[in-house]
Design an enzyme around this catalytic site. Structure first.
Site, short mmCIF file in Angstrom:
data_model
loop_
_atom_site.label_atom_id
_atom_site.label_comp_id
_atom_site.label_asym_id
_atom_site.label_seq_id
_atom_site.Cartn_x
_atom_site.Cartn_y
_atom_site.Cartn_z
N GLU A 112 3.09 1.57 -1.92
CA GLU A 112 3.20 2.97 -2.34
C GLU A 112 3.13 3.11 -3.85
OE1 GLU A 112 6.79 3.56 0.08
OE2 GLU A 112 5.72 5.18 1.10
N GLU A 122 7.57 -0.37 7.27
CA GLU A 122 8.82 0.38 7.48
C GLU A 122 9.15 0.62 8.95
OE1 GLU A 122 6.55 0.92 5.25
OE2 GLU A 122 7.55 1.11 3.30
#
Ligand code: NAI
Length: 697
Positions: free
Chosen positions: A105, A125
């Site tokens: 990210e 995640e």
């Protein structure tokens, strides 16, 4: 500061430096924003490179910060990325080795990305019950297309950079750089020094020609696969939002989903299991740098159900194994089963023929103890009989070389007693594998009173080599897992006496999420195993109340699948468990003999009686120091007993329910005259934690 700053020519280089994988902890995040500010303020700097020191670009969030206020301290990752995007000078991410989660990210917030081939790229995640929470679901579709991005987000699996770079139309990587990445990245940054306007991923368009149909398809597929877990479907929702919403609205939506998932019991359970797995390797008085003994060759005593399976673990890891038996036929049979198992893997395409040949070439057999003397580790898996074990260990003591580790796979016998059969108890340890030993992840490592620290450290390290989850247990009857399952089985028996059928009990606990209920499990493992153990156990503990139904079943010769009949009936050649009239009649007769009027028992009661019996015994096991920590018990149950992962293990589940509530329910169970009041007396640790409003974790 966990990020370094230097200037190379006219390019500032910010290097994340937070070993082992440059987790984005507070100091690292602050290091990045400080570095950006410094580079912006320095007129001589024309461009910026961000990279990672050592073995990773960045592995994402710093797990050591989980749950601490530091994880949320500003600058959080969203602020770091916002500052990256707002930087007026070009920022290039130089990505190598590992680029995962928040690390990816972060890279997606940079203006440009260059990478080394072979980099593992992932948004994992979902594996801890979350979705990416710093723009991953909004930015990745913009650079990889909806389908590739969703595949990565929903699976959490890493993909190699060169594969991603070859995807048609991809904008994830501006360049792959062979050789010196940093030098290449600095050169690239210099080339882009004057590029304006600076490209931002957020400004890219996301399109899909058939978005509605595609996302419907994705929801159906993912929903069917994700059964007990909410996060995978939320991944679909978030990626779908990237195609429908403006970027900032999509970011808000992602944050809402992320925050809601954070509080789900499923995500808590997965995060607990993630941390618990790491905790198992920590033994307070055996530090990580304890020297280990070299294990280059393994010997097995016994080529039965366990011996063969255990041997496969070492063959798979490339270690030579010699198996000893009493008779040639037993060796032939054992080796035949090993080969058959490997052949089945080859047929399924899971193993190449040459690998099979290599593994079988590592295997040798013998009838003579003399052939074991060069082994560094010997594991005994003969009959569960102390007399037989005594004979084996006395012989091993005579023949094995000094320093060899002598291990027993016993499931219930006293490892201290076994050690005392030798003149080297410090070299003796329990290695309790689970059946099928080549498949099951769990290895209980039984630390005897005299087991040397380096022996324990060696076996723990070896367990890792053969890809097991190793949990240390002290010596007691049944160790951690089987000692708890005894109480669970006793409750299952009481439930039958009071009015349940085996199928009702199995269904209820399977609905809760167990892979298999206690009666189907008994039929699979062989009901005679428990029968044999009960004969010994309840002779030693004559006042222990238990239901005789299981003994009556065995007296009928119904040992389970292997005899074609157990708690259920079986059709030859099939494994389907068919409810049995014979068994129901037996149970009804037994109830009548006891004078019990059956009552209807709810699924809820069944589940709680079974699970809390585990919890209470687990609390005793922690209190006595048999287990090092409550989370170790959870790992035993998750990896060895089919406890549902989305519940995090028995102790984690009890924490989720609240220990006060658990104790209150147990007190209610204690009032049932057909149950055992003594059974439901809360373990001291459980009672104490419940009274103090605390939890096991
Ligand atoms: P098994 O009966 O399938 O195999 C035992 C093997 O040991 C037989 O092949 C037998 O010929 C051989 N054997 C017996 N005495 C011997 C001796 N003196 N020297 C050399 N070989 C000898 O039994 P299984 O199920 O493999 O169990 C072995 C051990 O593993 C037991 O201690 C058992 O409690 C333990 N265990 C069993 C589990 C299971 O699910 N079956 C799970 C975990 C542990």
């Amino acid at each position: 500061m966990s990020a370094n700053y230097e200037v190379r020519g006219n390019v500032a280089v910010i290097t994340l430096d937070n070993p082992p994988v440059n987790g984005l902890g507070y100091e690292t995040r602050k290091g990045i924003t400080d570095g950006l500010a410094r580079a912006e303020a320095d007129a001589a700097v024309l461009a910026i490179v961000i990279t990672g020191a050592g073995k990773a670009f960045s592995g994402g969030a710093d797990i050591r910060e989980f749950g601490s206020p530091k994880a949320l301290a500003e600058p959080d990752l969203l602020s770091v990325i916002a500052q990256l995007e707002a930087t007026a000078k070009p920022v290039v991410a130089a990505i190598h080795s590992v680029c995962m989660g928040g690390g990816l990210e972060l890279a997606l917030g940079c203006h440009y990305r260059v990478a080394s081939p072979g980099t593992q790229v992932a948004l994992p995640e979902v594996k801890i019950g979350l979705i990416p929470g710093a723009g991953g679901t909004q930015r990745l579709p913009r650079v990889l297309g909806v389908e590739n991005a969703l595949n990565m987000i929903v699976s959490g699996e890493p993909v190699k950079s060169e594969l991603l770079a070859a995807a048609p139309g991809q904008k994830l990587f501006d360049k792959l750089i062979d050789g010196d990445l940093l030098a290449g990245a600095v050169r690239f940054a210099q080339e882009k020094a004057d590029a304006r306007p600076l490209p931002l991923v957020r400004n890219l368009k996301v399109e899909h020609p058939n978005a509605d149909a595609y996302f419907q398809f994705a929801r159906n597929t993912v929903g069917a696969m994700a059964k007990n877990f909410p996060a995978p479907l939320k991944c679909v929702d978030a990626v779908a939002a990237s195609t429908k919403m403006k970027f900032d609205d999509g970011m808000k939506f992602e944050r809402e989903l992320f925050t809601a998932l954070m509080f789900t019991p499923e995500s808590k359970a997965l995060r607990h299991a993630f941390m618990a797995e790491r905790a198992t390797t920590k033994i307070p008085d055996v530090p990580a740098d304890t020297p280990v003994r070299a294990i280059k060759k393994v010997a097995m005593i016994g080529a039965g159900t366990m011996g063969g399976g255990i041997a496969m673990n070492f063959l798979n890891a490339g270690l030579p194994v010699v198996i000893l038996e009493m008779k040639q036929e037993a060796l032939d049979k054992g080796v035949g089963i090993i080969r058959k198992n490997y052949d089945a893997q080859v047929k399924k395409g899971k193993l190449k023929q040459d690998k099979l040949d290599q593994r079988m070439a590592l295997l040798s057999t013998t009838l003579k103890y003399d052939d074991l003397k060069d082994a560094d580790l010997v594991i005994e898996a003969v009959f569960e009989d102390i007399g037989v074990k005594e004979q084996v260990f006395k012989t091993l003591d005579e023949v094995m070389k000094p320093g060899a580790i002598l291990a027993s796979n016993t499931s219930t016998l006293d490892v201290n007693k076994i050690a005392a059969f030798t003149k080297r108890p410090q070299d003796v340890i329990g290695m309790h594998f689970f059946s099928p030993a080549n498949v099951m992840k769990l290895l209980e490592v039984i630390r005897g009173e005299k087991t040397a620290k380096d022996v324990l450290a060696t076996v723990m390290a070896l367990g890792k080599t053969i890809k097991k989850t190793c949990v240390v247990s002290g010596v007691c009857d049944g160790f951690i897992g089987n000692r708890m399952i005894e109480q669970y089985s006793r409750q299952a028996g009481f439930l039958l006496e009071e009015g349940c059928t085996p199928q009702q009990v199995d269904k209820a606990i399977e609905k809760f999420g167990f892979a298999m209920g206690p009666f189907r499990m008994g039929d699979l493992a062989g009901n005679d195993v428990g029968w044999y153990i009960r004969k010994r156990r309840y002779q030693e503990k004559p006042n222990m109340r238990y239901s005789k139904t299981a003994d009556l079943l065995c007296e009928m010769g119904r040992f389970g699948q292997k005899t074609g009949a157990g708690w259920y009936d079986y059709v030859p050649g099939k494994r389907d468990a068919i409810p049995s009239k014979v068994v129901t009649d037996m149970i009804e007769k037994h109830r009548a003999d006891l004078g019990v009027t059956p009552r209807k028992i709810s699924d809820d009661e069944i589940v709680h009686r079974l699970v809390y019996s585990l919890v209470n015994e687990g609390a005793k096991i922690v209190d006595e120091g048999i287990a090092l920590r409550a989370s170790d018990i959870d790992m035993v149950y998750l990896t060895g007993y089919g406890f549902p992962l989305h519940r995090g293990g028995p102790m984690c589940y009890a924490d989720t329910v609240g220990l006060f509530n658990v104790v209150a329910t147990m007190k209610r169970f204690a009032k049932n005259p057909l149950d055992d009041a003594e059974f439901w007396k809360p373990a001291p640790l459980l009672a104490k934690l419940a009274a103090e409003g605390k939890s096991f974790s």
